[in-house]
Scaffold this motif. Structure first.
Motif, PDB file in Angstrom:
ATOM      1  N   VAL A   1       0.820  -1.210   0.000  1.00 48.38           N
ATOM      2  CA  VAL A   1       0.000   0.000   0.000  1.00 48.38           C
ATOM      3  C   VAL A   1       0.856   1.263   0.000  1.00 48.38           C
ATOM      4  O   VAL A   1       0.371   2.351   0.245  1.00 48.38           O
ATOM      5  CB  VAL A   1      -0.967   0.039   1.211  1.00 48.38           C
ATOM      6  CG1 VAL A   1      -1.972  -1.083   1.122  1.00 48.38           C
ATOM      7  CG2 VAL A   1      -0.207  -0.013   2.529  1.00 48.38           C
ATOM      8  N   GLY A   2       2.116   1.092  -0.315  1.00 48.91           N
ATOM      9  CA  GLY A   2       2.997   2.260  -0.373  1.00 48.91           C
ATOM     10  C   GLY A   2       3.422   2.709   1.019  1.00 48.91           C
ATOM     11  O   GLY A   2       3.199   2.014   2.006  1.00 48.91           O
ATOM     12  N   GLY A   3       4.014   3.886   1.057  1.00 49.00           N
ATOM     13  CA  GLY A   3       4.523   4.384   2.338  1.00 49.00           C
ATOM     14  C   GLY A   3       5.986   3.990   2.473  1.00 49.00           C
ATOM     15  O   GLY A   3       6.507   3.189   1.696  1.00 49.00           O
ATOM     16  N   ASP A   4       6.643   4.575   3.445  1.00 48.32           N
ATOM     17  CA  ASP A   4       8.071   4.309   3.581  1.00 48.32           C
ATOM     18  C   ASP A   4       8.391   3.719   4.958  1.00 48.32           C
ATOM     19  O   ASP A   4       7.493   3.397   5.739  1.00 48.32           O
ATOM     20  CB  ASP A   4       8.866   5.595   3.332  1.00 48.32           C
ATOM     21  CG  ASP A   4       8.396   6.732   4.237  1.00 48.32           C
ATOM     22  OD1 ASP A   4       7.751   6.436   5.274  1.00 48.32           O
ATOM     23  OD2 ASP A   4       8.677   7.897   3.933  1.00 48.32           O
ATOM     24  N   LEU A   5       9.674   3.607   5.219  1.00 47.45           N
ATOM     25  CA  LEU A   5      10.121   3.026   6.476  1.00 47.45           C
ATOM     26  C   LEU A   5       9.593   3.820   7.679  1.00 47.45           C
ATOM     27  O   LEU A   5       9.188   3.242   8.691  1.00 47.45           O
ATOM     28  CB  LEU A   5      11.658   3.003   6.493  1.00 47.45           C
ATOM     29  CG  LEU A   5      12.322   2.296   7.661  1.00 47.45           C
ATOM     30  CD1 LEU A   5      12.029   0.803   7.620  1.00 47.45           C
ATOM     31  CD2 LEU A   5      13.835   2.524   7.642  1.00 47.45           C
ATOM     32  N   GLU A   6       9.578   5.149   7.550  1.00 43.07           N
ATOM     33  CA  GLU A   6       9.077   5.966   8.659  1.00 43.07           C
ATOM     34  C   GLU A   6       7.620   5.650   8.967  1.00 43.07           C
ATOM     35  O   GLU A   6       7.212   5.614  10.120  1.00 43.07           O
ATOM     36  CB  GLU A   6       9.195   7.459   8.317  1.00 43.07           C
ATOM     37  CG  GLU A   6      10.517   8.050   8.735  1.00 43.07           C
ATOM     38  CD  GLU A   6      10.658   9.499   8.307  1.00 43.07           C
ATOM     39  OE1 GLU A   6       9.775  10.313   8.646  1.00 43.07           O
ATOM     40  OE2 GLU A   6      11.646   9.815   7.613  1.00 43.07           O
ATOM     41  N   ASP A   7       6.850   5.431   7.895  1.00 42.90           N
ATOM     42  CA  ASP A   7       5.441   5.088   8.093  1.00 42.90           C
ATOM     43  C   ASP A   7       5.323   3.756   8.820  1.00 42.90           C
ATOM     44  O   ASP A   7       4.544   3.615   9.767  1.00 42.90           O
ATOM     45  CB  ASP A   7       4.716   4.999   6.745  1.00 42.90           C
ATOM     46  CG  ASP A   7       4.715   6.340   6.030  1.00 42.90           C
ATOM     47  OD1 ASP A   7       4.570   7.367   6.718  1.00 42.90           O
ATOM     48  OD2 ASP A   7       4.872   6.347   4.799  1.00 42.90           O
ATOM     49  N   ALA A   8       6.101   2.787   8.346  1.00 40.95           N
ATOM     50  CA  ALA A   8       6.035   1.465   8.972  1.00 40.95           C
ATOM     51  C   ALA A   8       6.417   1.561  10.448  1.00 40.95           C
ATOM     52  O   ALA A   8       5.786   0.953  11.315  1.00 40.95           O
ATOM     53  CB  ALA A   8       6.964   0.505   8.239  1.00 40.95           C
ATOM     54  N   MET A   9       7.431   2.358  10.730  1.00 39.37           N
ATOM     55  CA  MET A   9       7.894   2.451  12.118  1.00 39.37           C
ATOM     56  C   MET A   9       6.899   3.228  12.987  1.00 39.37           C
ATOM     57  O   MET A   9       6.744   2.923  14.169  1.00 39.37           O
ATOM     58  CB  MET A   9       9.277   3.104  12.179  1.00 39.37           C
ATOM     59  CG  MET A   9      10.364   2.236  11.590  1.00 39.37           C
ATOM     60  SD  MET A   9      10.523   0.637  12.440  1.00 39.37           S
ATOM     61  CE  MET A   9      10.989  -0.393  11.066  1.00 39.37           C
TER      62      MET A   9
ATOM     63  N   LYS B   1       5.222   1.844  16.401  1.00 38.29           N
ATOM     64  CA  LYS B   1       5.188   2.578  17.671  1.00 38.29           C
ATOM     65  C   LYS B   1       3.801   2.443  18.299  1.00 38.29           C
ATOM     66  O   LYS B   1       3.667   2.220  19.505  1.00 38.29           O
ATOM     67  CB  LYS B   1       5.494   4.058  17.410  1.00 38.29           C
ATOM     68  CG  LYS B   1       6.616   4.624  18.256  1.00 38.29           C
ATOM     69  CD  LYS B   1       6.765   6.109  17.970  1.00 38.29           C
ATOM     70  CE  LYS B   1       7.972   6.682  18.664  1.00 38.29           C
ATOM     71  NZ  LYS B   1       8.205   8.091  18.346  1.00 38.29           N
ATOM     72  N   ILE B   2       2.786   2.569  17.452  1.00 36.38           N
ATOM     73  CA  ILE B   2       1.411   2.449  17.959  1.00 36.38           C
ATOM     74  C   ILE B   2       1.146   1.020  18.418  1.00 36.38           C
ATOM     75  O   ILE B   2       0.563   0.775  19.480  1.00 36.38           O
ATOM     76  CB  ILE B   2       0.407   2.864  16.872  1.00 36.38           C
ATOM     77  CG1 ILE B   2       0.595   4.345  16.563  1.00 36.38           C
ATOM     78  CG2 ILE B   2      -1.029   2.584  17.316  1.00 36.38           C
ATOM     79  CD1 ILE B   2      -0.093   4.800  15.316  1.00 36.38           C
ATOM     80  N   SER B   3       1.600   0.078  17.615  1.00 31.41           N
ATOM     81  CA  SER B   3       1.431  -1.319  17.974  1.00 31.41           C
ATOM     82  C   SER B   3       2.087  -1.602  19.336  1.00 31.41           C
ATOM     83  O   SER B   3       1.525  -2.272  20.202  1.00 31.41           O
ATOM     84  CB  SER B   3       2.045  -2.183  16.871  1.00 31.41           C
ATOM     85  OG  SER B   3       2.033  -3.527  17.229  1.00 31.41           O
TER      86      SER B   3
ATOM     87  N   MET C   1       9.404  -0.511  21.388  1.00 30.96           N
ATOM     88  CA  MET C   1       9.763  -0.114  22.758  1.00 30.96           C
ATOM     89  C   MET C   1       9.418   1.343  23.029  1.00 30.96           C
ATOM     90  O   MET C   1       8.920   1.696  24.105  1.00 30.96           O
ATOM     91  CB  MET C   1      11.248  -0.375  23.020  1.00 30.96           C
ATOM     92  CG  MET C   1      11.564  -1.860  23.143  1.00 30.96           C
ATOM     93  SD  MET C   1      13.346  -2.186  23.323  1.00 30.96           S
ATOM     94  CE  MET C   1      13.590  -1.783  25.053  1.00 30.96           C
ATOM     95  N   ALA C   2       9.671   2.204  22.032  1.00 26.53           N
ATOM     96  CA  ALA C   2       9.341   3.620  22.221  1.00 26.53           C
ATOM     97  C   ALA C   2       7.836   3.755  22.472  1.00 26.53           C
ATOM     98  O   ALA C   2       7.396   4.550  23.309  1.00 26.53           O
ATOM     99  CB  ALA C   2       9.765   4.440  21.010  1.00 26.53           C
TER     100      ALA C   2
END
Ligand SMILES: Cc1cc2nc3c(=O)[nH]c(=O)nc-3n(C[C@H](O)[C@H](O)[C@H](O)COP(=O)(O)OP(=O)(O)OC[C@H]3O[C@@H](n4cnc5c(N)ncnc54)[C@H](O)[C@@H]3O)c2cc1C
Lengths: 383, 353
Positions: free
Chosen positions: B58-66, B70-72, B213-214
């Motif tokens: 669905v697109g997006g980059d590493l920052e999006d995945a991370m 964080k929410i997870s 962890m964050a």
């Protein structure tokens, strides 16, 4: 995340790379000419009017200020780069420190046109130094309880009282004094004002207080019927508390709050070698991680300040974590290398270690003690 | 921040609030995979964030995945989201088909031994891996290993062909032992790994743990602040006591530091950085985990020590994740030795570049 604790990632603009190189080559030339020796905590103890003037010549003071006051209209990030390079090298920046960091921005925010025109250009040239007059013998953490006062007499104000722990007041030309201009009513934060006092004016006495190292850094500054013209009031009469608080985010979040012992860390790494083993690796790796994290935070605060926010809570966090880190460096240095620190030791490592140990108690006191910072943080996050 | 990030954060938060409740987490610990949570994430494309659209992501980059991780982590989501995102990334780099459903990946530890062998007309993979996340709950596991000639190979195996022995981490998340008993693999499921080397996967794995962890740290801060304001002793909220305030300030400091360290590491890695920022961030969150879990449990008193209170969902995860993909000490040792092999200038340029 709580809004007070959100910090942006700041990537320094590409243009700052050249500037960083310029500062580095300037510093290595100066070190080579022996114009200074690297010291720990150099923004407190490294006084050199000559060096400040050289920085002025290079355009590295008042960097962000308007050109019409002699400033260079560069960005806060360019200033950040210059500052961190100077501190990392342990360069003698104490002379101009308060003027460049605090007094200039104060005058730009609240000063009169006359004050700006007469004072700022000389600060930018590295010719004019300021001291900060907040603490008093009976008022430390409880700053609003100060009792130095100014009474109006015709078109003058007459100051009586005393300030203490005034860093560098024996070298400085002026001191910015927080004082009482009215008796406080309900709130003790009311009725406070800021005034600029010429340290050579009649009635001003600057008395040395020596550090435990024997260094003359602090002073007591006594005011006896010192007359000040109205033109030397900064901002509003009665607005002193608010104005002083506005300085705090700048004062608490800069790289000087985590780099005071960086020269020791650097020398520690020089002394260790790749054969130092697992324990040393772990200790150094952890310090590097903390240093990097603190710098990210400090830059994040600078980013918010540049946007006009006043991230006081985050700034207090930088100072709290940063000053703990400054002390951690000392502990690790002692743990990894058995040594006999002394101010006149034969090795650079031992001298830097001695300086760091003997200056360390001040790290967590100056600019607001750890306990006070943590109270501010706790209030900021709602408890 | 990318343009989809705010929307992604909102959507993910909403899904977590609805589907990742305390009961769901507790049930997951008893062995019940949270299918509804997974489906909700899959339907909204959350399970293939960071994978280009033209190959089924669905697109997006590493920052999006991370930011999603964080929410997870913040909600203690008991699902292999980090593993799935990483596994899909590997599949996409290797030009293998993106697989559906939750995925896991091997090796999970840096001493797991996986080897590929060419047979007459296909391939075979064998080896043993330990502490593999959610192996029992996934249909496929992406496998990464070497041939005897040292060539790196990427493929995937069906868990039906593996021997799985169940295990778990301190948070009750599945961490299983997986045996690959010389599993035969067709040629079309084999790809040489060129873009993504083993070290790179390890780094990205560490990044996922840093983000998780964050998130968990953030949740602990919120829980602890709420508790300090609600719980009263001696006639006032315990948060009014200075000793408690001071501890809360320390907690806030570590959480803030970890949040920015995690973000900065992602941003540096995305800009082509090496593993140093990841090391520094993993060290930071690991060190923070110690201070924060201590303070949070202290402030919560006996209540936080109970099964009933949700604090342990986050603290036990921190105690697990801090050791996954390299503990803070392992990373510090690596980083420290890199620094000491070079000059003292190295630290400064590492910090400032
Ligand atoms: C190196 C150095 C340079 C300085 N330079 C300057 C300068 O240039 N100008 C200037 O004006 N001042 C300067 N100061 C003074 C500095 O701002 C004060 O030291 C500081 O504000 C603390 O005040 P104090 O020393 O009187 O300690 P106190 O306020 O008496 O505190 C003593 C101890 O009590 C604790 N304490 C006090 N109140 C509370 C509370 N409410 N809750 C919990 N704990 C509390 C403090 O945290 C501290 O541990 C300097 C100090 C140092 C060390």
């Amino acid at each position: 995340m709580l809004k007070e604790l959100e910090l942006p990632i700041v990537d320094l603009p590409k243009e700052t790379e050249n500037l960083r190189e310029e500062v580095r080559s300037f510093l290595s030339a100066e070190l080579h000419n022996e114009s200074f020796t690297t010291r720990s905590d150099s923004w407190l103890s490294g006084f050199s009017a000559d060096f400040s003037r050289k920085l002025g010549e290079r355009g590295w003071l008042g960097m962000t200020w308007p050109k019409k006051y002699g400033g260079h209209e560069r960005t806060a990030f360019e200033r950040f780069v210059v500052t961190e390079e100077l501190l990392a090298a342990g360069a003698p920046v104490a002379a101009h420190w308060f003027a460049d960091r605090q007094t200039g921005p104060l005058l730009l925010n609240y000063g009169t046109e006359y004050q700006r025109q007469t004072l700022l250009p000389r600060i930018v040239r590295g010719e004019l130094f300021f001291a900060i007059g907040l603490s008093e013998p009976n008022s430390g953490s409880d700053l609003a309880s100060i009792s130095t006062r100014a009474k109006k007499s015709g078109n003058k104000w007459v100051i009586n009282g005393s300030k203490i722990w005034s860093s560098g007041a024996h070298h400085a030309h002026y001191i910015v004094v927080l004082l009482r201009t009215a008796t406080h009513g309900e709130k003790k934060h009311e009725g406070l004002s800021q005034m600029i006092v010429d340290l050579s004016a009649p009635g001003v006495t600057v008395r040395p207080i020596y550090l435990m190292t024997g260094e003359h850094h602090f002073n007591e500054v006594i005011f006896e019927d010192v007359e000040i013209s109205e033109g030397m009031i900064v901002g509003e009469v009665g607005g002193g508390w608010k104005q002083s608080m506005a300085e705090l985010a700048y004062e608490r979040s800069g790289p000087e709050r985590f780099l005071s012992t960086y020269p020791l860390l650097k020398e520690l790494i020089n002394q260790l070698s790749e054969t130092s083993g697992q324990h040393a690796n772990i200790k150094i790796g952890k310090l590097a991680s903390r240093l990097w994290t603190l710098r990210c935070m400090s830059l994040g605060v600078a980013g918010l300040l540049e946007k006009g926010d006043s991230p006081n809570i985050a700034a207090s966090l930088v100072k709290d974590l940063g000053t703990q880190f400054e002390k951690d460096v000392i502990d690790v240095a002692r743990e990894l290398i058995p040594s006999r620190p002394s101010m006149n030791a034969p090795t650079k490592f031992e001298t830097l270690l001695a300086e760091s140990i003997l200056h360390a108690p001040g790290f967590t006191l100056r600019g607001g003690t750890t306990e006070i910072l943590r109270s501010i943080i706790a209030r900021g996050i709602g408890v | 921040m990318s343009d989809i990030q705010p929307m992604l954060v909102d959507t993910a938060t909403k899904i977590m609030k609805d589907f990742c409740t305390k009961e769901v987490i507790n049930k997951a610990e008893e062995g019940e995979f949270p299918h509804d949570l997974w489906e909700a994430l899959e339907e909204t494309g959350m399970t293939s964030i960071g994978i280009p659209e033209d190959i089924g992501g669905v697109g997006g980059d590493l920052e999006d995945a991370m930011s999603l991780l964080k929410i997870s982590g913040k909600f203690a989501a008991p699902i292999p989201l980090a593993e799935t995102l990483l596994a899909k990334l590997i599949l996409s780099f290797a030009r293998l088909p993106l697989l559906n459903g939750p995925l896991s990946l091997l090796p999970a530890q840096n001493n797991d031994q996986i080897s590929f062998r060419k047979t007459d007309d296909a391939w075979a993979v064998s080896g043993k891996a330990q502490y593999v996340p959610w192996a029992r709950d996934v249909k496929n596991i992406v496998v990464f290993g070497a041939t005897s000639a040292g060539q790196m190979i990427v493929s995937y195996v069906s868990t039906d062909d593996c021997q799985i022995t169940q295990g778990q981490n301190l948070a009750g998340e599945p961490r299983d032992e997986v045996m690959l008993p010389d599993i035969l693999i067709d040629n079309d499921r084999i790809a040489p790994s060129h873009n993504l080397m083993g070290e790179d996967i390890w780094n990205r794995g560490a990044l996922t743990r840093t983000a998780l962890m964050a998130g968990a740290l953030e949740n602990i801060l919120e829980l602890t602040l709420t508790y300090a304001k609600e719980r009263e002793q001696f006639g006032r909220p315990i948060g009014k006591f200075q000793a408690v305030k001071q501890q809360l300030a320390v907690l806030a400091g570590e959480v803030t530091a970890s949040g920015i360290a995690a973000d900065a590491a992602v941003s540096a890695y995305e800009q082509g950085g090496q593993n140093q920022e990841i090391a520094m961030a993993k060290i930071q969150v690991g060190e923070a985990a110690k201070a924060v879990t201590n303070i949070a449990h202290q402030v919560h008193g006996a209540m936080g020590f109970t099964d009933e209170h949700p604090l342990h969902h986050s603290t036990r995860r921190l105690w697990s994740w801090q050791d996954e993909y390299g503990s803070e000490s392992e990373w510090a040792e690596l980083l420290g030795s890199e620094i000491l092999e070079n000059s003292s200038e190295q630290v400064w340029s590492m910090v400032t570049d």
